[in-house]
Design a protein around this motif. Structure first.
Motif, PDB file in Angstrom:
ATOM      1  N   ASP A   5      -9.483  -7.076 -13.368  1.00 39.12           N
ATOM      2  CA  ASP A   5     -10.006  -6.268 -14.472  1.00 39.12           C
ATOM      3  C   ASP A   5     -11.418  -6.697 -14.878  1.00 39.12           C
ATOM      4  O   ASP A   5     -11.993  -6.150 -15.828  1.00 39.12           O
ATOM      5  N   ALA A   6     -12.006  -7.644 -14.152  1.00 36.15           N
ATOM      6  CA  ALA A   6     -13.358  -8.108 -14.472  1.00 36.15           C
ATOM      7  C   ALA A   6     -14.389  -7.050 -14.080  1.00 36.15           C
ATOM      8  O   ALA A   6     -14.293  -6.439 -13.023  1.00 36.15           O
ATOM      9  N   ARG A   7     -15.377  -6.840 -14.924  1.00 33.77           N
ATOM     10  CA  ARG A   7     -16.444  -5.874 -14.637  1.00 33.77           C
ATOM     11  C   ARG A   7     -17.542  -6.559 -13.834  1.00 33.77           C
ATOM     12  O   ARG A   7     -18.682  -6.709 -14.271  1.00 33.77           O
ATOM     13  N   THR A   8     -17.159  -6.986 -12.631  1.00 34.35           N
ATOM     14  CA  THR A   8     -18.066  -7.630 -11.688  1.00 34.35           C
ATOM     15  C   THR A   8     -17.815  -7.018 -10.316  1.00 34.35           C
ATOM     16  O   THR A   8     -16.806  -6.341 -10.097  1.00 34.35           O
ATOM     17  N   VAL A   9     -18.737  -7.275  -9.399  1.00 31.26           N
ATOM     18  CA  VAL A   9     -18.558  -6.781  -8.030  1.00 31.26           C
ATOM     19  C   VAL A   9     -17.240  -7.288  -7.451  1.00 31.26           C
ATOM     20  O   VAL A   9     -16.439  -6.528  -6.889  1.00 31.26           O
ATOM     21  N   HIS A  10     -16.992  -8.590  -7.601  1.00 28.36           N
ATOM     22  CA  HIS A  10     -15.765  -9.154  -7.036  1.00 28.36           C
ATOM     23  C   HIS A  10     -14.525  -8.698  -7.796  1.00 28.36           C
ATOM     24  O   HIS A  10     -13.458  -8.509  -7.199  1.00 28.36           O
ATOM     25  N   GLY A  11     -14.663  -8.506  -9.098  1.00 26.32           N
ATOM     26  CA  GLY A  11     -13.519  -8.019  -9.869  1.00 26.32           C
ATOM     27  C   GLY A  11     -13.090  -6.637  -9.418  1.00 26.32           C
ATOM     28  O   GLY A  11     -11.894  -6.367  -9.218  1.00 26.32           O
ATOM     29  N   VAL A  12     -14.051  -5.733  -9.245  1.00 23.07           N
ATOM     30  CA  VAL A  12     -13.731  -4.377  -8.774  1.00 23.07           C
ATOM     31  C   VAL A  12     -13.129  -4.447  -7.365  1.00 23.07           C
ATOM     32  O   VAL A  12     -12.141  -3.760  -7.073  1.00 23.07           O
ATOM     33  N   GLY A  13     -13.713  -5.279  -6.517  1.00 21.84           N
ATOM     34  CA  GLY A  13     -13.177  -5.419  -5.163  1.00 21.84           C
ATOM     35  C   GLY A  13     -11.767  -5.969  -5.154  1.00 21.84           C
ATOM     36  O   GLY A  13     -10.911  -5.527  -4.368  1.00 21.84           O
ATOM     37  N   ASN A  14     -11.483  -6.908  -6.039  1.00 26.22           N
ATOM     38  CA  ASN A  14     -10.143  -7.488  -6.095  1.00 26.22           C
ATOM     39  C   ASN A  14      -9.124  -6.488  -6.638  1.00 26.22           C
ATOM     40  O   ASN A  14      -7.954  -6.503  -6.238  1.00 26.22           O
ATOM     41  N   ARG A  15      -9.558  -5.612  -7.530  1.00 23.99           N
ATOM     42  CA  ARG A  15      -8.665  -4.546  -7.998  1.00 23.99           C
ATOM     43  C   ARG A  15      -8.312  -3.617  -6.847  1.00 23.99           C
ATOM     44  O   ARG A  15      -7.152  -3.225  -6.664  1.00 23.99           O
ATOM     45  N   LYS A  16      -9.308  -3.269  -6.022  1.00 22.15           N
ATOM     46  CA  LYS A  16      -9.031  -2.423  -4.867  1.00 22.15           C
ATOM     47  C   LYS A  16      -8.043  -3.099  -3.923  1.00 22.15           C
ATOM     48  O   LYS A  16      -7.111  -2.465  -3.409  1.00 22.15           O
ATOM     49  N   ASN A  17      -8.242  -4.388  -3.670  1.00 23.87           N
ATOM     50  CA  ASN A  17      -7.337  -5.080  -2.749  1.00 23.87           C
ATOM     51  C   ASN A  17      -5.925  -5.153  -3.311  1.00 23.87           C
ATOM     52  O   ASN A  17      -4.938  -5.022  -2.567  1.00 23.87           O
ATOM     53  N   GLU A  18      -5.809  -5.349  -4.601  1.00 21.48           N
ATOM     54  CA  GLU A  18      -4.498  -5.362  -5.263  1.00 21.48           C
ATOM     55  C   GLU A  18      -3.780  -4.032  -5.048  1.00 21.48           C
ATOM     56  O   GLU A  18      -2.590  -3.993  -4.698  1.00 21.48           O
ATOM     57  N   LEU A  19      -4.502  -2.924  -5.241  1.00 19.17           N
ATOM     58  CA  LEU A  19      -3.920  -1.598  -5.038  1.00 19.17           C
ATOM     59  C   LEU A  19      -3.583  -1.365  -3.568  1.00 19.17           C
ATOM     60  O   LEU A  19      -2.544  -0.786  -3.244  1.00 19.17           O
ATOM     61  N   LEU A  20      -4.476  -1.799  -2.666  1.00 21.45           N
ATOM     62  CA  LEU A  20      -4.230  -1.625  -1.240  1.00 21.45           C
ATOM     63  C   LEU A  20      -2.939  -2.313  -0.811  1.00 21.45           C
ATOM     64  O   LEU A  20      -2.094  -1.712  -0.135  1.00 21.45           O
ATOM     65  N   LEU A  21      -2.768  -3.566  -1.194  1.00 20.71           N
ATOM     66  CA  LEU A  21      -1.586  -4.310  -0.786  1.00 20.71           C
ATOM     67  C   LEU A  21      -0.322  -3.686  -1.359  1.00 20.71           C
ATOM     68  O   LEU A  21       0.725  -3.644  -0.692  1.00 20.71           O
ATOM     69  N   ALA A  22      -0.419  -3.164  -2.585  1.00 21.98           N
ATOM     70  CA  ALA A  22       0.742  -2.487  -3.185  1.00 21.98           C
ATOM     71  C   ALA A  22       1.094  -1.236  -2.388  1.00 21.98           C
ATOM     72  O   ALA A  22       2.277  -0.944  -2.139  1.00 21.98           O
ATOM     73  N   LYS A  23       0.073  -0.481  -1.971  1.00 21.49           N
ATOM     74  CA  LYS A  23       0.327   0.734  -1.186  1.00 21.49           C
ATOM     75  C   LYS A  23       0.920   0.392   0.183  1.00 21.49           C
ATOM     76  O   LYS A  23       1.791   1.093   0.691  1.00 21.49           O
ATOM     77  N   ILE A  24       0.443  -0.687   0.792  1.00 26.85           N
ATOM     78  CA  ILE A  24       0.974  -1.097   2.089  1.00 26.85           C
ATOM     79  C   ILE A  24       2.421  -1.561   1.954  1.00 26.85           C
ATOM     80  O   ILE A  24       3.280  -1.225   2.783  1.00 26.85           O
ATOM     81  N   ARG A  25       2.713  -2.321   0.888  1.00 24.37           N
ATOM     82  CA  ARG A  25       4.091  -2.763   0.667  1.00 24.37           C
ATOM     83  C   ARG A  25       5.017  -1.573   0.466  1.00 24.37           C
ATOM     84  O   ARG A  25       6.163  -1.562   0.931  1.00 24.37           O
ATOM     85  N   THR A  26       4.531  -0.553  -0.223  1.00 26.05           N
ATOM     86  CA  THR A  26       5.353   0.617  -0.519  1.00 26.05           C
ATOM     87  C   THR A  26       5.514   1.509   0.708  1.00 26.05           C
ATOM     88  O   THR A  26       6.626   1.940   1.038  1.00 26.05           O
ATOM     89  N   GLY A  27       4.406   1.791   1.387  1.00 24.79           N
ATOM     90  CA  GLY A  27       4.441   2.756   2.492  1.00 24.79           C
ATOM     91  C   GLY A  27       4.484   2.157   3.875  1.00 24.79           C
ATOM     92  O   GLY A  27       4.711   2.864   4.848  1.00 24.79           O
TER      93      GLY A  27
END
Length: 246
Positions: free
Chosen positions: A91-113
């Motif tokens: 949730d950090a408003r930084t380049v790495h924070g935004v990137g880590n949010r994307k990775n969090e969502l990606l891994l959740a989607k991979i686990r689900t699908g």
């Protein structure tokens, strides 16, 4: 080498992961869209123009290291964030924070699908190996090894240069050619004797910049003209098609 659709001079094949070996490019695009749309709404309000999961993804994100994708897309909207640190919370408003949010969502989607491989690519890899060519996987993903294991494809590759390896060695990501060049060196092959297999425009740019012997574009989304414009020697819809050329 006509049965592989490659010049006879080629001794090694360097494959991207997402969109080439595995059907994860669409999952990446969806995770980026969810991430950027939420960020843009918070930054600009409800009227913010959303992230285009095709045009914006292809132009600014696809094939690039995660942090580079954040910087490049947000810069296209005139937004510049502090870098932050690689372990910033999502949730950090930084380049790495935004990137880590994307990775969090990606891994959740991979686990689900789950993850699937392209059967045409797996058959092509079998043929490449049968002909004695050396192989490498070259990906900006830090999850590369886990994804390969999930689809049972890790054994196809002699060398892996992914996001983790690039960070360890200080290699800039695509569109720079450094990760592909490192993979060729690890295989003991000159760039001019190696073929690059990519679906991303940034990957085409890397293949051209690295002066590789052959650059194969895989068109999964109807961007053949753009792949050629960015340096492809040939474009196919699936690697089974390339393997069938005589």
């Amino acid at each position: 080498m006509s049965e592989l659709g490659l010049p006879d001079t080629i001794l090694a094949c360097l494959f991207d992961l997402d969109g080439v070996v595995t059907k994860t490019a669409a999952v990446h695009a969806a995770a980026w869209k969810e991430t950027f749309d939420a960020f843009l709404r918070a930054h600009e309000g409800a009227g913010a123009r959303p992230f285009d999961a095709v045009a914006d993804y292809d132009e600014y994100v696809d094939g690039r290291p995660r942090a580079d994708g954040v910087r490049t897309f947000l810069a296209s909207r005139g937004i510049h964030l502090p870098e932050g640190a690689p372990d910033d919370p999502p949730d950090a408003r930084t380049v790495h924070g935004v990137g880590n949010r994307k990775n969090e969502l990606l891994l959740a989607k991979i686990r689900t699908g789950g993850v699937e491989a392209y059967e045409g690519t797996l058959r092509y890899l079998e043929a490449v190996r049968a002909h004695g060519l050396r192989t490498a996987i070259v990906s900006s993903s830090a999850n590369c090894r886990d994804v390969l294991r999930a689809v049972g494809a890790e054994h196809f590759f002699d060398v892996r240069v992914d996001g983790l390896v690039a960070a360890e060695r200080g290699l800039p990501g695509k569109p720079h050619p450094d990760t592909f060049l490192a993979a060729a060196r690890d295989l003991g092959v000159e760039a001019g004797r190696a073929a690059v297999f990519e679906d991303a425009l940034a990957g085409m740019d890397a293949g051209r910049a690295g002066r590789f012997g052959y650059v194969v574009g895989i068109d999964r989304v109807g961007q053949a003209d753009a792949l050629y414009a960015h340096g492809a020697d040939v474009v196919v819809a699936d690697l089974a098609e390339l393997g069938g050329k005589q």
